[in-house]
Motif scaffolding. Sequence first.
Motif, short mmCIF file in Angstrom:
data_model
loop_
_atom_site.label_atom_id
_atom_site.label_comp_id
_atom_site.label_asym_id
_atom_site.label_seq_id
_atom_site.Cartn_x
_atom_site.Cartn_y
_atom_site.Cartn_z
N LEU A 164 0.83 -1.20 0.00
CA LEU A 164 0.00 0.00 0.00
C LEU A 164 0.86 1.26 0.00
O LEU A 164 0.43 2.31 -0.46
CB LEU A 164 -0.92 0.02 1.23
N VAL A 165 2.08 1.15 0.53
CA VAL A 165 3.00 2.28 0.58
C VAL A 165 3.65 2.39 -0.80
O VAL A 165 4.35 1.47 -1.23
CB VAL A 165 4.06 2.07 1.66
N PRO A 166 3.43 3.49 -1.53
CA PRO A 166 3.92 3.58 -2.90
C PRO A 166 5.42 3.35 -3.03
O PRO A 166 5.87 2.75 -4.02
CB PRO A 166 3.54 5.01 -3.32
N ALA A 170 6.77 0.63 -5.55
CA ALA A 170 7.58 1.14 -6.66
C ALA A 170 6.77 1.19 -7.95
O ALA A 170 5.72 1.81 -8.00
CB ALA A 170 8.85 0.30 -6.82
N GLY A 171 7.22 0.51 -8.99
CA GLY A 171 6.57 0.60 -10.28
C GLY A 171 5.16 0.07 -10.33
O GLY A 171 4.39 0.38 -11.24
N LEU A 185 -2.68 -0.31 -6.76
CA LEU A 185 -3.47 -0.26 -5.52
C LEU A 185 -4.01 1.14 -5.24
O LEU A 185 -4.39 1.43 -4.11
CB LEU A 185 -2.62 -0.75 -4.34
N ASP A 186 -4.07 1.98 -6.26
CA ASP A 186 -4.63 3.31 -6.07
C ASP A 186 -6.07 3.25 -5.57
O ASP A 186 -6.49 4.05 -4.72
CB ASP A 186 -4.58 4.11 -7.37
#
Length: 236
Positions: free
Chosen positions: A14-16, A20-21, A26-27
């Motif tokens: 969930l943590v961008p 990473a790519g 999961l937006d």
Amino acid sequence: MLVAAAVCPAPPLLVPEVAAGAAAELDGARTACSDALAVLAASRPDVLVVVGSCDDADHQGPYPQGSRGSFHGFGVDAEVRLGEGEEGPRLLPAPLAVGAWLLGRARWGAAPVEGLAVADSLEAARCLETGRELAAADERVALLVMGDGSACRTLKAPGYLDERAAAFDTAAGRALGSADTDALAALDPVLAAELQAAGRAPWQVLAGAAEGAGLGGRLLYEDAPYGVGYFVAAWS
């Protein structure tokens, strides 16, 4: 008593920075989590408790406000804190760290924040009792409940494909979306463990906390990216 609850998935993805790519995948889950946290804030709680599970006995138990977590173990130089306060003696386990990240992203300031990590294998009866104890701790209690469904939905899932997983997740999603405490309490701990459903114990803590509270539920997100059941729900 319990006045509101938010249920969110707990993957560090969930943590961008961790994803990473693949962050954009999961937006939708992140947006739903933000919406669920808004419901918590609107309930005007006296305290918010972030509940998750872990299998490491050294990281189980309560966490005070100000406790620190990190995602260093996932190759990311990112740290989080559970609200404002003096740093606690232990690092947050991953589910609570993800919860702290969600709260930081939402700029949470509606109430003091605490954490509680329960054992993945905690018996259902003890989960329910823990929830009752949390709800009785203050006049207006809110919970942020972190946990995933089965990890066996596809061949590439962490737990490989298990044909029982879809039915388990369907039942869990229905219960979370309708605030059905009886259905959550009835989830089978043995089956949940076999399906690697890390949300079972936190969800049953929620079931105990919500007994008699008269809350209604809404399922804001349900999907199985990466073969893992993710749910976002808001109870109020």
